[in-house]
Design a protein around this motif. Sequence first.
Motif, short mmCIF file in Angstrom:
data_model
loop_
_atom_site.label_atom_id
_atom_site.label_comp_id
_atom_site.label_asym_id
_atom_site.label_seq_id
_atom_site.Cartn_x
_atom_site.Cartn_y
_atom_site.Cartn_z
N GLU A 170 0.84 -1.20 0.00
CA GLU A 170 0.00 0.00 0.00
C GLU A 170 0.87 1.25 0.00
N VAL A 194 2.16 1.71 -3.55
CA VAL A 194 1.11 2.18 -4.47
C VAL A 194 0.85 3.67 -4.25
N ILE A 195 0.78 4.10 -3.01
CA ILE A 195 0.57 5.52 -2.73
C ILE A 195 1.75 6.33 -3.23
N ARG A 196 2.97 5.88 -2.94
CA ARG A 196 4.15 6.61 -3.40
C ARG A 196 4.20 6.73 -4.91
N TYR A 197 3.95 5.63 -5.61
CA TYR A 197 4.00 5.66 -7.07
C TYR A 197 2.92 6.57 -7.64
N SER A 198 1.75 6.54 -7.04
CA SER A 198 0.65 7.41 -7.49
C SER A 198 1.02 8.88 -7.34
N LEU A 199 1.56 9.23 -6.18
CA LEU A 199 1.95 10.62 -5.96
C LEU A 199 3.11 11.01 -6.88
N ILE A 249 3.77 9.91 -9.85
CA ILE A 249 3.23 10.13 -11.19
C ILE A 249 2.63 11.52 -11.31
N VAL A 250 1.86 11.93 -10.29
CA VAL A 250 1.24 13.26 -10.34
C VAL A 250 2.31 14.34 -10.37
N LYS A 281 -8.76 18.50 -5.50
CA LYS A 281 -7.97 17.26 -5.49
C LYS A 281 -6.80 17.33 -4.52
#
Length: 124
Positions: A5, A8-13, A15-16, A105
Amino acid sequence: MQAIENRVIRYSLAIVWIITGLLSLGIFPQQASFALLERIGIEGTAASVALYLGSTADIALGMLTLLRPSKTLWQTQGAVVLLYTIVISIGLPEFWLHPFGPILKNIPFVTLLWLLNKHEGIPL
């Protein structure tokens, strides 16, 4: 929070941050970016510096998210998001009403940073 988890959070951030920085470097029409900066009182050379420095900082924050995660990084990112939110709220308040929610957001974004900060130290 489990390690998967956390990733996933790190990769999502990341990417943004990275995509936002790249878009600001010239994929999004620069004249539109300069027009927005002008509306908050940043013009001419200062606008170019702000655009390129901000874009580079966003990319750097994204890369650090992937390569050097830390509580300090999450806190720094939270401060940057807060600064962006304040500046836009004052200079471009209509962005709070935009149907795509560009400022709204920031609430889940900061929440994810808070979770990472809270659970820092979980093995990756």
